[in-house]
Design an enzyme around this catalytic site. Structure first.
Site, PDB file in Angstrom:
ATOM      1  N   TRP A 127      -4.136 -45.034 -21.589  1.00 47.42           N
ATOM      2  CA  TRP A 127      -3.112 -44.648 -20.621  1.00 47.42           C
ATOM      3  C   TRP A 127      -2.062 -43.804 -21.352  1.00 47.42           C
ATOM      4  O   TRP A 127      -1.534 -44.227 -22.387  1.00 47.42           O
ATOM      5  CB  TRP A 127      -2.490 -45.918 -20.053  1.00 47.42           C
ATOM      6  CG  TRP A 127      -1.435 -45.737 -19.018  1.00 47.42           C
ATOM      7  CD1 TRP A 127      -1.470 -44.925 -17.923  1.00 47.42           C
ATOM      8  CD2 TRP A 127      -0.174 -46.421 -18.957  1.00 47.42           C
ATOM      9  NE1 TRP A 127      -0.329 -45.060 -17.193  1.00 47.42           N
ATOM     10  CE2 TRP A 127       0.491 -45.965 -17.805  1.00 47.42           C
ATOM     11  CE3 TRP A 127       0.436 -47.371 -19.767  1.00 47.42           C
ATOM     12  CZ2 TRP A 127       1.739 -46.430 -17.443  1.00 47.42           C
ATOM     13  CZ3 TRP A 127       1.681 -47.837 -19.414  1.00 47.42           C
ATOM     14  CH2 TRP A 127       2.335 -47.368 -18.260  1.00 47.42           C
ATOM     15  N   ASP A 208      -3.051 -55.082 -22.606  1.00 46.72           N
ATOM     16  CA  ASP A 208      -2.405 -54.550 -21.404  1.00 46.72           C
ATOM     17  C   ASP A 208      -3.327 -54.866 -20.240  1.00 46.72           C
ATOM     18  O   ASP A 208      -4.436 -54.332 -20.150  1.00 46.72           O
ATOM     19  CB  ASP A 208      -2.199 -53.036 -21.553  1.00 46.72           C
ATOM     20  CG  ASP A 208      -1.397 -52.440 -20.401  1.00 46.72           C
ATOM     21  OD1 ASP A 208      -1.114 -53.159 -19.423  1.00 46.72           O
ATOM     22  OD2 ASP A 208      -1.061 -51.241 -20.471  1.00 46.72           O
ATOM     23  N   ALA A 210      -3.385 -54.701 -16.282  1.00 47.34           N
ATOM     24  CA  ALA A 210      -2.669 -54.169 -15.120  1.00 47.34           C
ATOM     25  C   ALA A 210      -3.498 -54.203 -13.845  1.00 47.34           C
ATOM     26  O   ALA A 210      -2.986 -53.867 -12.776  1.00 47.34           O
ATOM     27  CB  ALA A 210      -2.231 -52.726 -15.396  1.00 47.34           C
ATOM     28  N   LYS A 243      -0.442 -53.381  -9.024  1.00 51.16           N
ATOM     29  CA  LYS A 243      -1.690 -53.103  -8.323  1.00 51.16           C
ATOM     30  C   LYS A 243      -2.179 -54.305  -7.524  1.00 51.16           C
ATOM     31  O   LYS A 243      -2.414 -54.209  -6.316  1.00 51.16           O
ATOM     32  CB  LYS A 243      -2.777 -52.663  -9.322  1.00 51.16           C
ATOM     33  CG  LYS A 243      -2.684 -51.217  -9.734  1.00 51.16           C
ATOM     34  CD  LYS A 243      -1.558 -50.971 -10.726  1.00 51.16           C
ATOM     35  CE  LYS A 243      -1.515 -49.524 -11.179  1.00 51.16           C
ATOM     36  NZ  LYS A 243      -0.377 -49.293 -12.105  1.00 51.16           N
TER      37      LYS A 243
END
Length: 394
Positions: A127, A208, A210, A243
């Site tokens: 990302w 991470d 998400a 999300k």
């Protein structure tokens, strides 16, 4: 003073969004923006979120600050969702943050405080904000091989070879599930091999996560994170609710720091409180309280999980439809990887020139590295995209 400032590079995704808005074509397709959209092109408010907000509206009697680390009930609920019982709760320090980005930023700050010479190993690609924040903080980012542009899967041998170069005090940044931007994920055996390398080198993992619930389901998507957290002495986890709860604008995230023993949890908790105070003092609370309300209420949690599963299956169906249509048009299975990937994104492996050709000739907007957002499609636009990909010579 301000005359000394220099222009900063424009955010490529935001610039792409503006180009899409300015494009007068009616058959254009936006696959660049990183948010979930339903078949009508809307990012809906989830049913459980609306119900929880209504409950808060009726019962909440103050907007006073929460603590520097946020509401402890939020941390408990999120730790349960992500880690289950993989790690003793007493070993985990946690801080509410402004979204997953805030969690990553605070994690990098904590790394720099603990070891100013630490290097952070990041997947190639990752990302873009990971790299941007690390560069801004002056932390060395070391890429490790991850995506195989030929197979469109994980270059696991290259990944392991590169991670073996990490040293004690370095950090290895991993994506918990639904890798952004590639959609290519590690399997359970590969997660175990990564843990072995981490323990051999003394590097600390930072995960991470998400997109929990967007790939193979809430429990399956958490499996890699739980395995790592339980298999190493120390770990950092940056989580986002944007999300899977659809609360993008509420900026709802959590940073967890797992200590080697419970005696260090208090020090980590104090460090996270200090970092929050320096950056924004008290974290946002509305989204966190909505999430807490949902996770702690059996009926709301069940309804949320059911709607999230509908979202997951919808994206999986679009993946399969696109892979099947491309196979039909191409006469080969070279695009089968799209059906194998998970989450919102896949990376086609197309050159920037072909991505530009798709935009100019067909009104197909995707990020220059050929990342496409599956959730930007619907059943009617999948055949249009497939035809454009084949005609562009991807």
């Amino acid at each position: 003073m301000f005359e000394t400032l220099k222009a900063q590079p424009a955010d490529k995704i935001l610039a792409l969004m503006q180009m899409f808005r300015d494009d007068p074509r009616t058959d254009k397709i936006d696959l660049g923006v990183g948010v979930y959209r339903n078949a009508d092109g809307i990012t809906p408010v989830m049913r459980a979120v609306k119900a929880a907000e209504h409950r808060l509206w009726e019962t909440q009697d103050t907007k006073a600050y929460t603590g520097l680390l946020g509401d402890p009930a939020y941390a408990d609920a999120m730790i349960g969702l992500i880690l289950g019982d993989a790690v003793p709760r007493a070993a985990i320090a946690a801080a509410a943050t402004p979204g997953g980005t805030g969690a990553c930023r605070q994690a990098f700050e904590m790394i720099r405080m603990a070891n100013p010479s630490a290097r952070v190993f990041v997947s190639d690609p990752t990302w873009p904000n990971h790299i941007s924040i690390l560069n801004y903080l002056g932390i060395e980012a070391v890429p490790y091989r991850y995506f195989d542009s030929e197979t469109r899967g994980v270059d696991f041998d290259g990944m392991i070879s590169d991670l073996k170069k990490a040293a004690p005090g370095d950090v290895v940044l991993l994506h918990g599930c639904c890798h952004n931007p590639t959609g290519a994920n590690l399997n359970p055996v590969q997660w175990q091999e990564v843990i072995a390398v981490l323990n051999a080198t003394g590097a600390v993992p930072m995960i991470d996560i998400a997109y929990q619930g967007f790939g193979d389901g809430l429990e399956a998507d958490a499996a890699g994170t739980r395995t790592v957290a339980a298999g190493v002495p120390e770990c950092l986890i940056a989580a986002s609710c944007s999300k899977n709860f659809g609360v993008y604008r509420e900026r709802t995230g959590l940073l967890m720091a797992i200590a080697a023993d419970t005696g260090r949890q208090g020090l980590n908790q104090g460090t996270l409180a200090f970092l929050n105070r320096q950056n924004y003092s008290f974290p946002p609370d509305h989204g966190a309280r909505v999430v807490t309300t949902i996770l702690n209420d059996a009926d709301l949690r069940a309804d949320w999980a059911a709607e999230l599963e509908d979202v997951r299956l919808s994206m999986l169906g679009l993946r399969r439809q696109l892979a099947d249509e491309l196979q039909r048009l191409a006469g080969s299975d070279r695009f089968a990887f799209i059906g194998d990937h998970r989450g919102m994104f896949s990376r086609l492996g197309a050159s920037p020139a072909l991505v530009e050709k798709l935009r100019q000739d067909h009104g197909i907007y995707m990020v220059g590295d050929s990342r496409l957002n599956i959730a930007g499609l619907n059943a009617k636009t999948v055949p249009i995209l497939a035809d454009a990909i084949i005609r562009a010579g991807v």
